[in-house]
Design a protein around this motif. Structure first.
Motif, PDB file in Angstrom:
ATOM      1  N   ARG A  42     -24.151  -8.569  -6.789  1.00 43.43           N
ATOM      2  CA  ARG A  42     -23.000  -7.315  -6.873  1.00 43.43           C
ATOM      3  C   ARG A  42     -21.197  -8.246  -6.573  1.00 43.43           C
ATOM      4  O   ARG A  42     -21.499  -8.608  -6.076  1.00 43.43           O
ATOM      5  N   VAL A  43     -20.898  -7.623  -7.870  1.00 40.48           N
ATOM      6  CA  VAL A  43     -19.342  -8.111  -7.922  1.00 40.48           C
ATOM      7  C   VAL A  43     -18.424  -6.463  -8.782  1.00 40.48           C
ATOM      8  O   VAL A  43     -19.078  -5.949  -8.967  1.00 40.48           O
ATOM      9  N   MET A  44     -17.386  -6.830  -8.211  1.00 39.18           N
ATOM     10  CA  MET A  44     -16.341  -5.806  -8.145  1.00 39.18           C
ATOM     11  C   MET A  44     -15.284  -6.172  -8.456  1.00 39.18           C
ATOM     12  O   MET A  44     -14.187  -7.591  -8.329  1.00 39.18           O
ATOM     13  N   VAL A  45     -15.129  -5.773  -9.900  1.00 40.71           N
ATOM     14  CA  VAL A  45     -13.741  -6.686 -10.799  1.00 40.71           C
ATOM     15  C   VAL A  45     -12.454  -5.133 -10.880  1.00 40.71           C
ATOM     16  O   VAL A  45     -12.322  -4.082 -11.263  1.00 40.71           O
ATOM     17  N   TYR A  46     -11.480  -5.601 -10.035  1.00 40.77           N
ATOM     18  CA  TYR A  46     -10.245  -5.070 -10.088  1.00 40.77           C
ATOM     19  C   TYR A  46      -9.586  -5.307 -11.917  1.00 40.77           C
ATOM     20  O   TYR A  46      -9.051  -7.039 -12.349  1.00 40.77           O
ATOM     21  N   VAL A  47      -9.507  -4.582 -13.001  1.00 37.22           N
ATOM     22  CA  VAL A  47      -8.702  -4.853 -14.344  1.00 37.22           C
ATOM     23  C   VAL A  47      -6.727  -4.397 -14.347  1.00 37.22           C
ATOM     24  O   VAL A  47      -6.810  -4.798 -15.261  1.00 37.22           O
ATOM     25  N   GLY A  48      -6.466  -4.428 -13.415  1.00 35.89           N
ATOM     26  CA  GLY A  48      -5.116  -4.026 -13.773  1.00 35.89           C
ATOM     27  C   GLY A  48      -4.851  -2.872 -13.160  1.00 35.89           C
ATOM     28  O   GLY A  48      -5.100  -2.077 -12.935  1.00 35.89           O
ATOM     29  N   ASP A  49      -3.526  -2.450 -13.013  1.00 35.93           N
ATOM     30  CA  ASP A  49      -2.427  -1.058 -13.031  1.00 35.93           C
ATOM     31  C   ASP A  49      -3.393  -0.704 -12.068  1.00 35.93           C
ATOM     32  O   ASP A  49      -3.486   0.376 -11.250  1.00 35.93           O
ATOM     33  N   TYR A  50      -2.220  -1.803 -10.727  1.00 38.76           N
ATOM     34  CA  TYR A  50      -2.703  -1.064  -9.363  1.00 38.76           C
ATOM     35  C   TYR A  50      -1.864  -0.750  -8.789  1.00 38.76           C
ATOM     36  O   TYR A  50      -1.734   0.379  -8.558  1.00 38.76           O
ATOM     37  N   ILE A  51      -0.466  -0.579  -9.027  1.00 42.04           N
ATOM     38  CA  ILE A  51       0.708   0.110  -8.530  1.00 42.04           C
ATOM     39  C   ILE A  51       1.482   0.966  -9.737  1.00 42.04           C
ATOM     40  O   ILE A  51       0.797   0.471 -10.871  1.00 42.04           O
ATOM     41  N   ASP A  52       2.324   1.374  -8.948  1.00 40.85           N
ATOM     42  CA  ASP A  52       3.264   2.135 -10.469  1.00 40.85           C
ATOM     43  C   ASP A  52       2.500   3.939 -10.085  1.00 40.85           C
ATOM     44  O   ASP A  52       1.442   4.339 -10.187  1.00 40.85           O
ATOM     45  N   ARG A  53       3.385   4.879 -10.251  1.00 41.92           N
ATOM     46  CA  ARG A  53       3.813   5.759 -10.503  1.00 41.92           C
ATOM     47  C   ARG A  53       3.102   6.755  -9.110  1.00 41.92           C
ATOM     48  O   ARG A  53       2.889   8.233  -9.124  1.00 41.92           O
ATOM     49  N   GLY A  54       1.649   6.538  -8.874  1.00 41.66           N
ATOM     50  CA  GLY A  54       1.156   7.238  -7.619  1.00 41.66           C
ATOM     51  C   GLY A  54       2.005   6.604  -6.548  1.00 41.66           C
ATOM     52  O   GLY A  54       2.785   5.952  -6.648  1.00 41.66           O
ATOM     53  N   ALA A  55       1.614   7.348  -5.454  1.00 41.82           N
ATOM     54  CA  ALA A  55       2.410   7.158  -4.296  1.00 41.82           C
ATOM     55  C   ALA A  55       2.060   6.624  -2.993  1.00 41.82           C
ATOM     56  O   ALA A  55       2.676   5.949  -1.920  1.00 41.82           O
ATOM     57  N   ASP A  56       1.136   4.796  -3.100  1.00 41.26           N
ATOM     58  CA  ASP A  56       1.018   4.756  -2.478  1.00 41.26           C
ATOM     59  C   ASP A  56       0.130   3.329  -2.488  1.00 41.26           C
ATOM     60  O   ASP A  56      -0.916   2.862  -2.576  1.00 41.26           O
TER      61      ASP A  56
ATOM     62  N   LYS B 213       1.594  -0.153  -1.746  1.00 36.64           N
ATOM     63  CA  LYS B 213       0.774  -0.520  -0.999  1.00 36.64           C
ATOM     64  C   LYS B 213      -0.747  -0.524  -0.420  1.00 36.64           C
ATOM     65  O   LYS B 213      -1.240  -1.397   0.113  1.00 36.64           O
ATOM     66  N   SER B 214      -1.069   0.751  -0.030  1.00 34.65           N
ATOM     67  CA  SER B 214      -2.100   0.789   0.207  1.00 34.65           C
ATOM     68  C   SER B 214      -3.736   0.314  -0.580  1.00 34.65           C
ATOM     69  O   SER B 214      -4.502  -0.307  -0.292  1.00 34.65           O
ATOM     70  N   VAL B 215      -2.789   0.532  -2.309  1.00 38.02           N
ATOM     71  CA  VAL B 215      -3.783   0.325  -2.508  1.00 38.02           C
ATOM     72  C   VAL B 215      -4.159  -1.712  -3.297  1.00 38.02           C
ATOM     73  O   VAL B 215      -5.100  -1.714  -3.226  1.00 38.02           O
ATOM     74  N   ILE B 216      -2.900  -1.951  -2.778  1.00 36.60           N
ATOM     75  CA  ILE B 216      -3.023  -3.604  -2.899  1.00 36.60           C
ATOM     76  C   ILE B 216      -3.944  -3.598  -1.507  1.00 36.60           C
ATOM     77  O   ILE B 216      -4.742  -4.647  -1.473  1.00 36.60           O
ATOM     78  N   GLU B 217      -3.404  -3.470  -0.272  1.00 36.25           N
ATOM     79  CA  GLU B 217      -4.255  -3.562   1.437  1.00 36.25           C
ATOM     80  C   GLU B 217      -5.589  -3.663   0.715  1.00 36.25           C
ATOM     81  O   GLU B 217      -6.787  -4.241   1.735  1.00 36.25           O
ATOM     82  N   LEU B 218      -5.977  -2.643   0.025  1.00 34.71           N
ATOM     83  CA  LEU B 218      -6.900  -2.314   0.280  1.00 34.71           C
ATOM     84  C   LEU B 218      -8.025  -2.798  -0.404  1.00 34.71           C
ATOM     85  O   LEU B 218      -9.160  -3.767  -0.132  1.00 34.71           O
ATOM     86  N   ILE B 219      -7.402  -3.461  -2.212  1.00 34.12           N
ATOM     87  CA  ILE B 219      -8.546  -4.085  -2.531  1.00 34.12           C
ATOM     88  C   ILE B 219      -9.090  -5.848  -1.986  1.00 34.12           C
ATOM     89  O   ILE B 219      -9.617  -6.137  -1.398  1.00 34.12           O
ATOM     90  N   LEU B 220      -7.703  -6.074  -1.322  1.00 37.03           N
ATOM     91  CA  LEU B 220      -7.505  -6.985  -0.847  1.00 37.03           C
ATOM     92  C   LEU B 220      -8.615  -7.808   0.526  1.00 37.03           C
ATOM     93  O   LEU B 220      -9.083  -8.656   0.974  1.00 37.03           O
TER      94      LEU B 220
END
Length: 73
Positions: free
Chosen positions: A46-60, A62-69
């Motif tokens: 089972r593979v999860m791939v994040y393909v970009g545009d993690y930050i900008d526009r939304g309010a959180d 930092k939490s997006v990056i922490e959750l992905i990591l």
């Protein structure tokens, strides 16, 4: 031009997530949906791939990056 289809290897389920834009709330919802899907998944890999545009526009962003990591699945 070749007309090949691009399929995951047998026994593999791939989830691709993009355009998160700092919306950790929506990313958590996607993770829950993937977790629900995995309950009935028989794929050995089972593979999860994040393909970009993690930050900008939304309010959180930092939490997006922490959750992905944190490798949530």
């Amino acid at each position: 031009m070749s007309s090949r289809s691009h399929l995951a290897p047998a026994g593999t389920r791939i989830y691709a997530i993009g355009d998160i834009h700092g919306r950790c709330d929506l990313l958590r919802e996607l993770h829950r949906a993937v977790a629900d899907d995995l309950l009935n998944c028989t794929a050995a890999r089972r593979v999860m791939v994040y393909v970009g545009d993690y930050i900008d526009r939304g309010a959180d962003s930092k939490s997006v990056i922490e959750l992905i990591l944190s490798r949530p699945l």
